[in-house]
Write a protein that holds these residues in place. Structure first.
Motif, PDB file in Angstrom:
ATOM      1  N   GLU A  13       0.826  -1.207   0.000  1.00 35.66           N
ATOM      2  CA  GLU A  13       0.000   0.000   0.000  1.00 35.66           C
ATOM      3  C   GLU A  13       0.862   1.259   0.000  1.00 35.66           C
ATOM      4  O   GLU A  13       0.607   2.199  -0.754  1.00 35.66           O
ATOM      5  CB  GLU A  13      -0.923  -0.018   1.218  1.00 35.66           C
ATOM      6  N   ILE A  14       1.884   1.264   0.846  1.00 35.41           N
ATOM      7  CA  ILE A  14       2.796   2.417   0.915  1.00 35.41           C
ATOM      8  C   ILE A  14       3.418   2.679  -0.447  1.00 35.41           C
ATOM      9  O   ILE A  14       3.446   3.822  -0.935  1.00 35.41           O
ATOM     10  CB  ILE A  14       3.907   2.176   1.958  1.00 35.41           C
ATOM     11  N   LEU A  15       3.911   1.629  -1.085  1.00 38.96           N
ATOM     12  CA  LEU A  15       4.626   1.786  -2.347  1.00 38.96           C
ATOM     13  C   LEU A  15       3.689   2.168  -3.486  1.00 38.96           C
ATOM     14  O   LEU A  15       4.070   2.936  -4.380  1.00 38.96           O
ATOM     15  CB  LEU A  15       5.388   0.498  -2.678  1.00 38.96           C
ATOM     16  N   LEU A  16       2.462   1.660  -3.475  1.00 37.96           N
ATOM     17  CA  LEU A  16       1.512   2.031  -4.528  1.00 37.96           C
ATOM     18  C   LEU A  16       1.127   3.508  -4.428  1.00 37.96           C
ATOM     19  O   LEU A  16       1.063   4.207  -5.447  1.00 37.96           O
ATOM     20  CB  LEU A  16       0.265   1.151  -4.443  1.00 37.96           C
ATOM     21  N   TYR A  17       0.863   3.989  -3.211  1.00 36.19           N
ATOM     22  CA  TYR A  17       0.570   5.415  -3.043  1.00 36.19           C
ATOM     23  C   TYR A  17       1.770   6.249  -3.495  1.00 36.19           C
ATOM     24  O   TYR A  17       1.610   7.289  -4.155  1.00 36.19           O
ATOM     25  CB  TYR A  17       0.239   5.729  -1.581  1.00 36.19           C
ATOM     26  N   ALA A  18       2.963   5.832  -3.126  1.00 34.61           N
ATOM     27  CA  ALA A  18       4.160   6.589  -3.495  1.00 34.61           C
ATOM     28  C   ALA A  18       4.374   6.590  -5.006  1.00 34.61           C
ATOM     29  O   ALA A  18       4.799   7.599  -5.585  1.00 34.61           O
ATOM     30  CB  ALA A  18       5.386   6.004  -2.791  1.00 34.61           C
TER      31      ALA A  18
END
Length: 216
Positions: free
Chosen positions: A66-71
């Motif tokens: 989730e963190i990486l997709l938002y980033a």
């Protein structure tokens, strides 16, 4: 003239989209050029990532995913939309930005705050807004507004109340520790009052930017 980067943050249902629409109208009436965007999304690639992130059928994806997709969505938005608009001297109004990742994934999902910040500073090239307006509502108020809205809840909105309380705490903590960038406004105030408060500050920022440009 250099651009002015403004973000609006807050829990679900705080009224960010409404305020951005109203501010955009006032900015245009002043004859200023403005770009409006949102997160996640704002680009063709970002919108595809948004659908994946918010779709309830995506399930409970791993927190790091989730963190990486938002980033990833944010990196594309900065590169394709925000940075070019600022270089053209425009005002950029963005519905959510990297503070949302810190609040939702850092505080809400209780991930490592340092890791979340590092990933997002890399994704944005260190670009931060000159001003962030935090529209603050409680988890209870947020839930009531989402019910009144009547739309089906997305994957993030469906999370438990404790998650949303941690998110709110995260936003307030950031705002209290960055008073020069943040302004906190109660989401319970009448819509027009909130707009007027933001507008007064935004005009002052714009005048300050013009004065700085004139001194160069």
């Amino acid at each position: 003239m250099s651009g002015l980067f403004i973000t609006l943050e807050g829990p679900e249902g705080a009224g960010k989209s409404t305020q951005i629409s109203r501010l955009y109208e006032r900015i245009c009436k002043q004859g200023w050029t403005c770009t409006v965007t949102r997160e996640p999304g704002g680009t063709a690639l970002g919108d595809r990532i948004r659908r994946l992130l918010l779709d309830p059928e995506s399930g409970e994806m791993a927190a790091r995913t989730e963190i990486l997709l938002y980033a990833a969505s944010r990196a594309q938005l900065v590169e394709q939309v925000i940075q070019p608009a600022l270089e053209r001297g425009e005002i950029v109004l963005c519905d959510r930005y990297l503070d949302s990742s810190i609040a939702y994934q850092g505080y809400g999902l209780q991930c490592n705050l340092s890791e979340v910040r590092t990933v997002n500073m890399m994704a944005t090239g260190g670009l931060l807004p000159q001003r962030t307006y935090l529209l603050d509502v409680t988890a209870e108020e947020s839930e009531e507004r989402l019910v009144q809205r009547g739309n089906a809840s997305d994957r993030i909105e469906q999370r438990e109340k404790a998650f949303h309380e941690r998110v709110r705490h995260g936003f307030l903590y950031m705002a209290q520790h960055e008073p020069k960038r943040y302004q906190i406004l109660s989401g319970k105030l009448p819509v027009e009052d909130v707009t007027n408060s933001i507008w007064t500050d935004l005009v002052r920022l714009h005048q300050q930017l013009e004065a700085e440009e004139g001194d160069r």
